[in-house]
Design a protein around this motif. Structure first.
Motif, PDB file in Angstrom:
ATOM      1  N   GLY A  70       8.361   0.996   5.566  1.00  0.00           N
ATOM      2  CA  GLY A  70       7.766   0.289   6.430  1.00  0.00           C
ATOM      3  C   GLY A  70       7.995  -1.454   6.215  1.00  0.00           C
ATOM      4  N   GLY A  71       8.098  -1.500   5.038  1.00  0.00           N
ATOM      5  CA  GLY A  71       8.151  -2.897   4.555  1.00  0.00           C
ATOM      6  C   GLY A  71       9.301  -3.872   4.602  1.00  0.00           C
ATOM      7  N   PHE A 112       9.682  -6.756   7.340  1.00  0.00           N
ATOM      8  CA  PHE A 112       9.040  -8.278   6.762  1.00  0.00           C
ATOM      9  C   PHE A 112       9.808  -8.568   5.437  1.00  0.00           C
ATOM     10  CE2 PHE A 112       4.841  -9.207   4.496  1.00  0.00           C
ATOM     11  CZ  PHE A 112       4.797 -10.619   5.160  1.00  0.00           C
ATOM     12  N   ASP A 137       4.429  -3.343   4.514  1.00  0.00           N
ATOM     13  CA  ASP A 137       4.053  -3.455   6.064  1.00  0.00           C
ATOM     14  C   ASP A 137       2.325  -3.591   6.378  1.00  0.00           C
ATOM     15  OD1 ASP A 137       3.722  -0.644   5.475  1.00  0.00           O
ATOM     16  OD2 ASP A 137       4.771  -0.137   7.301  1.00  0.00           O
ATOM     17  N   MET A 171       7.374  -0.413  11.172  1.00  0.00           N
ATOM     18  CA  MET A 171       6.259   0.557  11.272  1.00  0.00           C
ATOM     19  C   MET A 171       6.562   1.503  12.229  1.00  0.00           C
ATOM     20  SD  MET A 171       3.015  -1.997  10.579  1.00  0.00           S
ATOM     21  CE  MET A 171       3.914  -3.365  11.469  1.00  0.00           C
ATOM     22  N   ARG A 195      10.550   1.703  14.726  1.00  0.00           N
ATOM     23  CA  ARG A 195      10.710   0.802  13.711  1.00  0.00           C
ATOM     24  C   ARG A 195      11.408  -0.466  14.024  1.00  0.00           C
ATOM     25  NH1 ARG A 195       8.878   2.969   8.710  1.00  0.00           N
ATOM     26  NH2 ARG A 195       9.281   5.092   8.267  1.00  0.00           N
TER      27      ARG A 195
END
Length: 185
Positions: free
Chosen positions: A45-46, A49, A104, A162, A169
């Motif tokens: 997820g990260g 970002f 995230d 996410m 995503r």
């Protein structure tokens, strides 16, 4: 793959709002004058970002290295199981360096506490946490993000890295899945 369409997603944080906030967070991190900064991105997820934040940090003149770690406390559900597992570890020495862990969502806190403690055990000079979304309602351990994009109610969010069932995503915004009742279906 999930069979829902993007029109069943209510935007919570727009792409423009995210871009503005990422730049502000980068400025806050740059002001801390990091020493030999190593960014540790929590996958999956990260990644989005972290990519945007890394580029923003570069614009502020911050030099950094990037590593990836894959941790899981979710299994196949939407709630943490409470047990954190390392699925993929970093290969870079952290001793004496400033480490910025990027993820995230900071919700239960279990995964990020585990990652922070792991970096400290390995001798990091300083360990900070950057999370795009902070959901303090779900916190199960005593941990706070050092750099937070947005505080969010206890929604299950998708987009901007996410997912729900490996879908969404790629969306440039953060949104909430809307039930068929809410869209008149």
């Amino acid at each position: 793959m999930t069979e829902q369409s993007p029109d069943r997603i209510r935007c919570l944080f727009s792409a423009d709002a995210i871009a503005k906030r990422v730049d502000e967070v980068a400025g806050e991190i740059a002001a801390s004058e990091p020493h030999e900064l190593l960014i540790v991105v929590v996958l999956k997820g990260g990644y989005m970002f972290a990519a945007d934040l890394s580029r923003a940090l570069s614009r502020y003149g911050v030099r950094l290295e990037v590593e990836f770690i894959s941790l899981s406390s979710y299994g196949s559900g939407r709630r943490s199981t409470g047990e954190v597992r390392v699925l993929w570890d970093i290969g870079t020495e952290v001793s004496g360096r400033d480490v910025l862990i990027i993820d995230d969502v900071l919700d239960s806190g279990l995964t990020l506490k585990f990652a922070r403690d792991l970096m400290r055990q390995r001798g990091a000079r300083r360990v900070a946490i950057a999370a795009l979304i902070d959901k303090p309602v779900g916190r199960r351990v005593d941990i706070e993000g050092d750099y937070v994009g947005f505080t969010c109610p206890d929604y299950f969010v998708v987009g901007y890295g996410m997912d729900a069932g490996h879908a969404y995503r790629e969306l440039p915004f953060v949104g909430v899945l809307v039930s068929e009742d809410e869209v008149g279906g």
